[in-house]
Every structure is written in C-alpha cells, then in structure tokens.
Scaffold this active site. Structure first.
Site, PDB file in Angstrom:
ATOM      1  N   GLU A 296       0.836  -1.206   0.000  1.00  0.00           N
ATOM      2  CA  GLU A 296       0.000   0.000   0.000  1.00  0.00           C
ATOM      3  C   GLU A 296       0.872   1.257   0.000  1.00  0.00           C
ATOM      4  OE1 GLU A 296      -3.463   2.168  -0.173  1.00  0.00           O
ATOM      5  OE2 GLU A 296      -3.297  -0.002  -0.244  1.00  0.00           O
ATOM      6  N   GLU A1219      -3.810  -9.004 -37.410  1.00  0.00           N
ATOM      7  CA  GLU A1219      -5.032  -8.336 -36.959  1.00  0.00           C
ATOM      8  C   GLU A1219      -6.327  -9.123 -37.188  1.00  0.00           C
ATOM      9  OE1 GLU A1219      -4.189  -3.656 -37.528  1.00  0.00           O
ATOM     10  OE2 GLU A1219      -4.001  -4.852 -39.345  1.00  0.00           O
TER      11      GLU A1219
END
Length: 1287
Positions: A296, A1219
């Site tokens: 954190e 693609e």
C-alpha cells in the site's frame, strides 16, 4: 545448475554507483547485507525509498527483471526471495514483485532473478526452456516474470497440480500470447500433465497439446496437432537447484539483536527486532508509517507523491508473526502474511469439525481472489485492516464474524471488536496515533452459525472489488428462526459497513420467502449510494447488495436442509445461483496442415519453428530499450503535463523545480529552436503546449535531471496557472457543438431508398464501442545518444460509436443498410481518418448487402488524441454489423446462425467499395467451425441448461470475419531487404519490419532459408535499422510478412541467380563450396531486395479501385455462462477456424490467432476506459484497467488453420494473420448477449435490446432485468454529475 553455484558467496560484490534514487547520505546508517544470485552484496548506503527493482536494474545491472507497471499489477518484475527463519529453522522461498519490495526490507535475504537460474550462454533451466519451446513467448517482456513465478512454485512444490500453476500466475499478465501456450508448456511439470509416453491419457495426451478427443469426424491425414514435442525438453531435476548460500545461513543464525537503521535523503527506515522497541519508536514517531509488505505505502509513494520521513518495519518481531490457537479461534500476529494466514486456515478446515470453520472458509474464499500470489506472499493481515480501504475484500468478513483486535501502546493493551464503530471515516480507524495493531483473532463459528463471503470485481483474478460482502446468520438451535444476523458490505460507503437496520428487522423471522422480500426492500432503502459516488456503477452496486444477499439466502436454505431443518422449498432451477465458482483447467487443440512427406528438413516453411528470440527472452538476456547499459553522464527527461482538459496557460513557475537536487534544466515551447508542430500525418499537434492546452496530459514542458527520480520529482514541483475553458469530452457533446474534423467519409453503393421500400421490416439501433488501452507491458522508452558532427542516435520502443438503420426481408435477408459512425478522435487527428476509413471498409463484415451507405464522422474533443489499435478500426466496423445482424435475428425470432449464414458473401459478389471477392473461403471456415464446435449439439444443450436454471444462463454465438489486407495509403505498400552472404556460408539478413513479438524475424529467416536452400541455423538477422534499410513502412496493417517477405524473397532469388553457375558447375558441392567459388570469382554476394504490392489503390470520390490486395477470413463459435445476479461470466468454449493461406509457421500463426483473440476478448468483454466529466482518465495502470488474465481463456479452446487454401497473392501462398483474428472474440460478446436474452425471457422480455461494448459485469447484470433490479432504479440523467462519462 549444480548445487555448488550457491557457494560462490565469498566474492563479495560492491554495487556500482549510479542512478536510481539519490544515493543515501549514509550518516548513522547500518550496512545492508543481501545475496543476489548467490553473490554476497554489502550495501553501505541503502536508501529507504529505493525498491529492489531499481537496485537490481540500475545498481547491479541485472536487467532481466523488467519494469512494467511499477504497482505490483503485471508481474513483469517477479523475483524469488529466500530467507532462513530462525524461529522455525526453515527456509522460505517465495515470489515477490521487485517493484514494490523496499531494498531496506531485504537484510539477510537471498534474491534470485531470472539471470540466476540459467542462461543461453551457460545452461538453460527447464522452466526457461519449456516456455520458449512451447511458443509461450512473443514480445517476451512478461516472460522473465512468468518464468520466476513458475520457478518459485517449483522450489516449494516440485510436483505441482495444474491448479497450483494457475494460482501461481494470478499476479502475472501477458498482452500477446493469449496465455494458452504458457500453460501448455508448464503443464509438463505437473502431476496431471507430465508426459504419458504416448499411452494417450484420457484427458488428452501432451503430444497433441490438450484434448485429443475433439477431432472432426473424418481423421485427416494432412492434419497435424502438435506444436512442440515434450520429449525434446531437458528433464527437470529438483535436486540440482542453486542452494541457499551457506554464509547467509550462518549470518541469519548469528545476527545480532537490536535496531537496524537505514537513512536516506528524505526518509529513515527503522527496523526494530523486539515488540518493546517497536512500541517505543511508535511512541516517539506517532505519524510514522508502519510497513511490512509495502503493497500500500509503495503505491502511495509512487503515484500519490507521498513522503514518509520515518518508516517503521516490524516484519520480523516474533509476537507480530505469532499464530496461536485459543478456545475461541485462531490468533494471527498483525505481520502474518496473507499467504501464511491462508495456509494456517486451510489446515484448520481440514482438521476441525465443519461447524467450527464457517468463518475460516469465508476468509479463504476471499483470499482465493485476493490480488496475486506475489502480493499475498508479503502483504500482512494487519496492513490490510489498518489501510481501512472501503473496498477491502477481507474486512467485511472480519466485521461479519466480529473478529477481535488486540491494540497496544507502551502503556498497555486494549481489545476492540471489529464492528461498525472500528472504521471512523475514509481510511481511518479507532487506533490512536501511538497505538499498534498487535493481532487479530478469527473466531470459530458456532454450531448453528452459517457464514458466506462474496466478491464481485471487473475481472475474477487479481482485481479490486466493486462490492465485497460477508454475511453471518445464527439460528435458534434446530430451527430456521434467525437469532443473530450480520450483513457487512465493502464498496457501498467510505468505510466497510454493517447493514444494521436490515439485520435488526429480520431477527426472530423464519428463513423463507417472506424474509427474503423484506430483506431486499430493507436493503434497497439502507444501502443507498449518491449517484455521483466515486467509482460510479451506482445502480449496479446497489443491485449487487440485494443479489449477493439472495445468493446467501439460497446457500443458507441448502445448508439448513442438509442439517435436517424443515425449510421453504426452492425451485431447483434457482440453486445454481448458490454455487461457488471453481475454475476448470483449460484444455486445447491446435490443428494445422502437416508438411508433405519427403520435404527436406532444411526447408522450415510450414513447420512450427520456435520464435528466434524466445530463449533469450526466457533468460532475461534479450535487451530492450530500457535495458541498454547506462551511459556516462546520462540524463533523464521527465514530462510536465496539463491537469486541465481545455485551458489557457496563464503562467508557468519552474523556480522550485530548478532548485531541486540533480536538476539540469527545464524546457518549454519557447526553448524549441525549430518547428513546434508535429503529428503522424497532419501537423496539428504541438511538441510542447504553447499558450493553450487541449487535453489532460498535454505536454507543457520537460525537466532534465541526473536521475529518473530527480527528474520526476522536479516535474511535479512545476506550478502552472490556468484559465479554464469549456471542454468537449463525449461524442454527444461533440455532435451538439458540431465539433468535427474534416473530411466526413462516405461509401455508398446501390439505391438506399429503393432498398428500404423493398424491405419487409426496418430496424433502427445504436451501439457504443469503448476504447482500448494498448497496454504493452514494455513501457515507452527513448534513448538518445549524441554522436559526432551533430548526429543523434535514437533507440526507440515503438510501434467508436454508431447509429444504424437496417432494412430486411421476412427471410432475414438484409437488403438495405444505412450506418453512421462517430469516433471520439481527441485533440488531434493522429491516424483517425485512416481508422475511420478502415471501419467503413468493414461495415458489412462478411455479409452481402445490395444497398448500403456508410458515413464516418470524426469528433473533435478535449481528450488525449486517440490512435489505432490492432485491427485499425476494422473490428469496430464489424462489431456494428454483428449488432444489426443480431437484432434482425431477434426481431424475427429466428436462430442467429441461420440469418448470418443466409447473408454471407459468396464467390464473385462485390463489396460496398466495389471490390469483387475471389478465392473466398468464408463458407469453408463456417462449415468447419460448425462441425468442430459441435454447434447443433451445443445449441440443444444450451437450451436444456437454460430451461433448468433461472439465475445462470448459457449463450452461444458463431461469428465470421472478413479482413482486408493492405495499407490504405498506397505508398506504404512497399518494403526493402538487405542480404549478405559471407565466405563461411553464413547469411546476414536485414529487412524493414519491426519485430515486436509477432515472429516477423523468424518468418523472414524461414523465407530466406527456403529460397537459398540452406538451414535456418546459417541465417542471422540484425535488428531493424534505417541505416541498412531506408524508408521503412510502419510494421502495421498485418502486411509486414507479405511486404518484407516479398523483399527478402526478391533479394535471395537475386543471390541464387548469381550462385547458379557455380551450382551447375559443381552439382554435388556444398553451399559453402558454391559461396567460396563465387567469392573467388569476384561475384557480389550482397544485394538489396524490394517488393511493392501490385494493382492496389482506391478512390473515395469514385468508389472504385482495389482497396485491398486480398482478404483474410475466419469464423469463431463461443459458448459462455453468465451469472444473472452478478453479471460475471465464464468463457466455456471457443472454436476458431482461420484462413491463413499456407502457413509460413503454424506455431507463430496459431500464437497470433490466440493472442489477437484474447486482446479482442479484452476489447469486447473486459477492458473499459473511464473518463471523468472533466476529461481525466480514471483507469490508469493494471490496478484499475483490466486486461484478460490467465483465467479468462476459454476452458476449451480449439484453433484450426484452414487446410488447402493457398493464397497466390503473398509470399509462399501465405496470408496475413496479425489483426484479422481479433474480431473473432466478438463471438464471446454475442454469446453473452444470447445468454442475456435467455435471462430477459424469464422476465417476459423479448426482441432486440441494446448492449454496449465491452459487455462488462455491470452491463450484463443491468441488462438482466428482474425483481432485484426493479428495487434499485437508476437516478434521472441530468439530475447529478456522474463519476465517469461514456466518451
């Protein structure tokens, strides 16, 4: 790899001086001793603010460990830590994120990096070899982290189960492989996946990479299914691992007691070794941050610019690591890691009577999906509580269970219960500044107590929750009467909350339908959210509180019935809602055309050859831009960017920044001597903003400093004053303001009006398709090196919504289409015109429509300029087509696959841009996909499942793609190559394409190998560089293999012609003989090759010409299961049939198909960009932006490359593959839509409905209207300011 490696500790290493963070002052600092890859390192100036990653890369020059996200979310920086625990006398090995591990926390720790386990030069470790040989590395940036996660697993568990492997990868992401080959390669280490010696294990033999059972009815002799042979792998021998350094063992046993202290420029790290010392320090420094795992605080320092002058690190205080079993439960010291807590609770569940372990099971259920293993290995339970996050996964469980916390300061101890009074506000608790959390007691459950925990997040693995909940009910013995009820929620307020009013209102009631109705109406009133609440998704979050309670209600009914208590009957079709999710280990089949018998082994074309860079990527030896060794006097540049979307710059004050340590200068627009304009096509951007900013993130200036950290800190110190102007953020705002770029593109064919008159029905619809982050794991880096005479050498790491009207006949045949596309272009044109053109070229997808008009509008907004992604607008254009196709089928009540098949193109038909289709393979792909997927059987099974389950529904969809291959700009359809043959017979090859993991270099070597007739081992490739091949076209549009392959073929054929006389003269000679003979005859053995695509070029004005050289075709069928109560979905199966012509390399092509499919899966189901109404991107980095993870791959995945489909328009009859497959993931989206339709039917709703992309959990849940959604109506639009807007 022998055990002696670990003993080379005597040669003590002093780290090289250099950058990173400013080196610590060292005054009053202790020495830090650690071992890295067996070598002892003594650091006399350990900086409390430096991470292990920075130290490894910048001080030790170990660049195999990669810097990806810097927030512990991608796993690219994974290393293994080993320490000797004196109190247990055991060695601990565990994977961690080096980007979060503070250097100062590593005193007397052994660090193992990817370089330490093996290398190409020395010897490969089996973990490295197998990921490479199984084709599990493409760009390779994530590979070292994945290797180290697997390595750490094997150090602790040499014979893991497949589930262990999957869990080990919860904290690792990969953007390009699609994950399947990684799991396939590592399955060979597992007890359930080792080689069966060809005996054909039932669940699929490793020789066929997965489920061999799924074969088409006719066993084709030309089919091949194995991409690698496990028999080629080096055996794994766990006894040969590097040993723990003996010197470190001695140092750990003999370490002196007392406080360790490391001081830096801005912070001090204090590591007490006793509880009393810790309490004293906390009393002296009440505001100090306590750090154990740094999961954190590390984020706060990095991204929130927090500075903590004093850090207290109590990780090794015995009392804080203690675990004890009491009469009431298990007490965990606050520094216990989540992994350790999980292990203890698991053991307790196995040994204790079931009625005592309800709370433990709830904690374990939350831990299963809590972050990744690298985080759980270091994050402390105390830190999780004290962070007081409102979306904590565990705090609701601790609160529902009433866990007791022991707090302490130097004056004494107090015990508090974790209830609604513990969290006093956002990230605040009842602890006084000088108090510490000593321990938490997790209680045994009582005889008649039942507990459940839930978590709903955008992605199942390693994700923060949208809503987390824990619920505990206790009954009067032997009855269904509620004696005590606690309902705790995270994500519904600024703190974890208890729904006390609801719980109190249900005491004394029977657990039945009346209680359920009362509970839902009470919860709907109590669990309210401001419509502007941070995090958005307000309606969804409110609905979840009810849906999750309903799941708890069903679970409890089931358990009561098992206990023999008489309870209300619940329809059996509701019970699947109570099932706990357990992932199925994925299985897969890959099918491709076998190389004809008798072909020379030297001819590698068509064979599944390993990626050329794979081994070096797996060992960390592959050098990326950021890995280039530091130059003497190297400076860093950090950017100063705008915090406003649209504003005039009134003033810029850099005075504070210029006085900061290490700063050399600050640069702004007025400092640029040349032109300040830039852009890929139109020069409509500024290098540095001048007087005005037009998006958040607009570059205003730059700070140059001696280190990256100094540059970044100084950039944050520059103060800019703005005069804000009204921004345009969304497409709707742009339309209202008529804010468009020119040109508006149109493609029209046939007679639109006549078509609509002919139609039996006319439908109007709209779909919004969200954007997608590229999310390449390799961060963008540019290194500029000054050379002589003013030269600069650069090393660079580089590479929508619509409204529709459709007319159709009763048969489902579409006769007229009018579609308008609006794209949110952002603050500059970039490549948006080409992207829009590509969308228009694909607006009909694979369907023949006689009368059609497509228009594309480019919206000018104040967002950072949007650019192209894989597919370049094609997937967006096709997505709209599939949306109207689905609506047509739904409005007619016909099966969608019949309507799609009816409308498919056939040979000789022409597209809206008047290109005649030849060599069309759509029908073959479609039929093979139907057969391989067992579509009809699946459809029947789905219908049966849906009739038997109310709250989970399955859906099925089959979707085609037709993808045009070539650059829209004619001049880009060219490529060059340079080939040298040396006198020893070796060949050096260079071409104009960039290798970014897609295997382009590998394919080019295969092409050269075939043309020259020599093995690939004789051919070397040098990295793309403009000084060898000039005027290169972008490596894009999927054409790189076609263009560069053509150029390589051309060059090699020229060289062949030059060598032919010597082959004729000496037919039995070797390659080397012919090369030497030509050399001595003074023949030029170097040539460049060139290729340009023939007969290409399209004119928008006349709607004529050839827009594309050819088309790639494919079809995918996917099945999903949705949870109608939460919106979560499971990808059950996908079958893909892809036409790639004659594959140059099946392993690479299948890798491209799977990788593109997974990126498409992200685009259409998961990845969501959230922008604030002020134009701030809210989803930055893996913490908030979710790409698919290992667990998102379909449980059954079949990829088949269409056989006997040569393409005469590209090198060796191959086809482009980069693609085209991406759009096939739309099959998952439309399968989800199919499942939602089944859910809506339960509520009496039928016909077309709008589902925007991505089909996130929120959208799925909200579309499944039911009794719970009706209790949580959305706020009136316009009555509030939303947290995020749909741009």
């Amino acid at each position: 790899m022998g055990g002696t490696d670990g003993t080379k500790a005597e040669g003590e290493t002093r780290p090289r001086s250099g950058s990173g963070s400013g080196s610590g002052s060292g005054s009053g600092s202790d020495q830090l001793i650690l071992f890295v890859n067996g070598k002892k390192i003594v650091e006399r100036n350990a900086d409390p603010e430096m991470t292990l990653l920075t130290y490894l890369r910048r001080k030790l020059g170990l660049t195999g460990t990669k810097l990806g996200c810097a927030e512990g979310g991608c796993g690219a920086c994974t290393v293994m830590l080993s320490r000797y625990q004196t109190h247990t006398q055991q060695l601990l090995h565990y994977a961690v994120n080096a980007c979060l591990a503070p250097l100062c926390s590593l005193h007397l720790v052994a660090v193992t990096t990817v370089e330490g386990i093996g290398s190409v030069a020395r010897e490969l470790h089996p973990v490295q070899e197998r990921i490479a040989m199984a084709h599990g590395s493409q760009c390779g940036f994530c590979t070292p982290g994945i290797v180290m996660s697997m390595y750490a697993l094997l150090r602790n568990n040499p014979k893991p189960k497949m589930a262990d492997v999957e869990e080990a990868f919860h904290g690792n992401l990969c953007r390009c492989t699609g994950y399947r080959p990684i799991l396939e390669g590592y399955k060979t280490f597992t007890v359930d996946g080792g080689c069966c010696g060809g005996r054909g294990r039932e669940n699929g033999c490793c020789m066929t990479n997965g489920n061999a059972a799924e074969k088409s009815s006719k066993e084709d002799s030309d089919e091949a299914t194995s991409l690698f042979n496990p028999a080629d792998f080096t055996p794994f021998d766990p006894t040969q691992e590097v040993i723990f350094p003996p010197e470190l063992m001695s140092l750990s046993k003999d370490q002196r007691s007392g406080l360790l202290c490391f001081r830096g420029d801005r912070a001090s790290w204090l590591q007490p070794d006793s509880l009393d010392e810790f309490l004293r320090l906390k009393w002296e420094h009440p505001d100090a941050r306590v750090v154990v795992g740094n999961t954190e605080v590390g984020i706060e320092v990095k991204f929130k610019n927090m500075v903590y002058p004093v850090i207290l690190a109590p990780a090794f205080i015995p009392e804080l690591n203690n675990v004890s079993h009491t009469a009431d439960g298990v007490v965990f010291g606050a520094a216990c890691t989540l992994s350790h807590m999980g292990a203890v609770l698991k053991k307790a569940v196995e040994t204790l009577p079931p009625h005592q372990t309800e709370v433990f099971l709830a904690v374990l259920e939350q831990l299963r999906w809590f972050a990744g293993l690298q985080i759980r290995n270091v994050a402390a339970v105390g830190g999780n509580i004290m962070t007081a996050s409102p979306i904590s996964d565990l705090n609701p469980v601790f609160m529902a269970a009433g866990c007791r916390l022991t707090l302490m300061d130097k004056d004494g101890i107090r015990v508090v219960q974790m209830d609604d009074g513990f969290f006093t506000g956002y990230r605040k608790t009842v602890l006084r500044p000088q108090e510490i959390l000593l321990s938490i007691e997790i209680p045994y459950s009582k005889k008649f107590q039942l507990v459940s925990a839930f978590k709903q997040s955008p992605r199942r693995e390693d994700d923060i929750s949208i809503v987390a909940a824990a619920m505990s009910v206790t009954f009067t013995p032997g009855t269904d009467v509620v004696e005590d009820l606690r309902l705790s929620y995270g994500g519904m307020a600024a703190t974890t909350v208890l729904a006390k009013k609801t719980a109190n209102g249900l005491l004394g009631r029977h657990w039945g339908e009346e209680l359920l109705q009362e509970a839902c109406s009470l919860l709907a009133k109590e669990m309210t959210l401001d419509p502007s609440a941070p995090g958005g998704m307000v309606t969804y979050r409110r609905t979840l509180t009810l849906s999750l309670f309903y799941k708890f209600y069903l679970t409890v009914l089931q358990k009561l019935r098992l206990q023999g208590v008489t309870v209300d009957d619940v329809s059996s079709d509701c019970m699947s809602a109570a099932e706990i999710y357990h992932p199925e280990s994925p299985s897969s089949v890959q099918v491709y055309q076998a190389v004809p018998e008798g072909r020379s082994q030297d001819d590698s074309v068509g064979r599944p050859m390993m990626h050329l860079s794979a081994l070096k990527q797996a060992t960390g030896e592959a050098v990326y831009c950021d890995d280039v060794p530091l130059y003497e006097n190297e400076l860093y540049l950090a950017l100063i960017t705008s915090s406003k979307a649209h504003a005039n710059i009134l003033s810029v004050d850099a005075s504070a920044a210029e006085k900061m340590p290490g700063v050399v200068t600050c640069l702004f627009a007025d400092d640029i001597p040349g032109c300040n304009a830039t852009g890929p096509i139109a020069y409509d951007e500024t290098v540095l903003a001048h007087r005005q900013v037009t998006c958040v993130g607009h570059i205003i200036g730059a700070v140059v400093a001696d280190t990256q950290l100094h540059a970044q800190r100084a950039a944050k110190a520059v103060r800019v004053q703005y005069e804000e102007l009204q921004p345009i953020i969304t497409i709707q705002e742009a339309i209202a303001a008529k804010s468009f770029y020119q040109p508006i593109r149109t493609i029209q064919k046939g007679d639109l009006e006549a078509g609509f008159k002919q139609a039996d029905h006319i439908l109007e619809g709209e779909i919004h398709i969200g954007g997608q982050e590229h999310f390449y794991l390799e961060t963008n880096v540019t290194l500029a090196v000054p050379r002589e005479e003013g030269e600069m050498e650069l090393f660079v790491s580089t590479q929508s919504a619509s409204k529709t009207q459709v007319g159709f006949l009763n048969s489902g045949k579409v006769v007229s289409l009018d579609v308008s596309y609006y794209s949110n272009v952002g603050n500059s044109m970039d490549l948006s015109v080409s992207v829009m053109q590509h969308a228009l070229f694909h607006m009909e997808n694979s369907y023949s429509v006689a009368n059609v008009r497509g228009r594309g509008f480019l919206c000018r907004t104040n967002l950072p300029s949007n650019t192209a992604f894989r597919g370049f607008g094609g997937p967006q254009g096709m997505m709209v087509a599939e949306s109207w196709m689905t609506d047509v089928a739904q409005s007619l009540g016909r099966p969608a696959e019949q309507v799609r098949r009816l409308n498919l193109y056939v040979e000789g038909e022409s597209t809206p841009y008047n290109q005649v289709l030849d060599q069309i393979t759509l029908d073959r792909c479609w039929d093979e996909c139907l057969t391989r997927s067992g579509y009809q059987e699946r459809r029947a099974a789905v219908d049966v499942y849906n009739s038997q389950n109310r709250w989970t529904k399955r859906g099925l969809a089959i979707v085609p793609t037709k993808f045009g291959i070539s650059f829209a700009a004619v001049f880009l359809n060219q490529a060059g190559a340079l080939v040298h043959i040396y006198t020893d017979g070796s060949v050096l090859l260079t071409h104009g394409g960039t290798e970014m993991g897609q295997g382009l270099h590998t394919k080019m070597v295969q092409v050269a190998s075939r043309v020259l007739g020599i093995p690939c081992s004789k051919i070397h490739i040098s990295e793309t560089s403009t000084n060898t091949v000039p005027n290169t076209s972008s490596t894009a549009a999927s054409v790189s293999s076609d263009l560069n392959g053509g150029a390589v073929q051309n060059a090699c054929e020229t060289l062949n012609q030059r060598l032919q006389p010597y082959k004729t003269k000496n037919p039995k000679g070797s390659w080397e003989d012919w090369v030497r003979a030509a050399y001595f005859d003074r023949v030029n053995l170097s040539t460049n090759g060139f290729y340009k695509t023939p007969d290409i070029g399209y004119d928008f004005e006349t709607n004529s010409g050839r827009a594309f050289n050819y088309f790639s075709y494919g079809v995918a069928c996917s099945e999903v299961e949705i949870d109608c109560l939460t919106g979560a979905h499971k990808n059950l199966s996908t079958t893909i049939v892809m036409d790639v012509g004659n594959s140059l390399n099946p392993a690479i092509d299948i890798g491209q198909v799977e990788g593109a499919f997974m990126q498409g899966l992200g685009l259409f189901t998961l990845e969501e960009l959230h922008y604030s109404p002020q134009g701030v991107l809210l989803t930055r980095g893996p913490g908030s932006y979710k790409i698919p993870a290992f667990g998102d791959i379909p449980a059954q995945l079949t990829v088949s490359l269409l056989r006997d489909a040569p393409n005469q328009k590209a090198v060796f009859a191959s086809k482009a593959v980069g693609e085209p497959p991406l759009f096939l993931a739309a099959s998952v989206f439309y399968a989800i839509k199919d499942a939602i339709s089944a859910s809506r039917a339960e509520s009496g709703m039928s016909g077309p409905f709008r589902l925007d992309s991505p089909a996130s959990a929120e959208r799925i849940r909200n579309a499944c209207s039911d009794r719970f959604t009706k209790l949580c109506p959305p706020a009136e639009p316009g009555s509030f300011t939303p947290w995020s807007v749909q741009v």
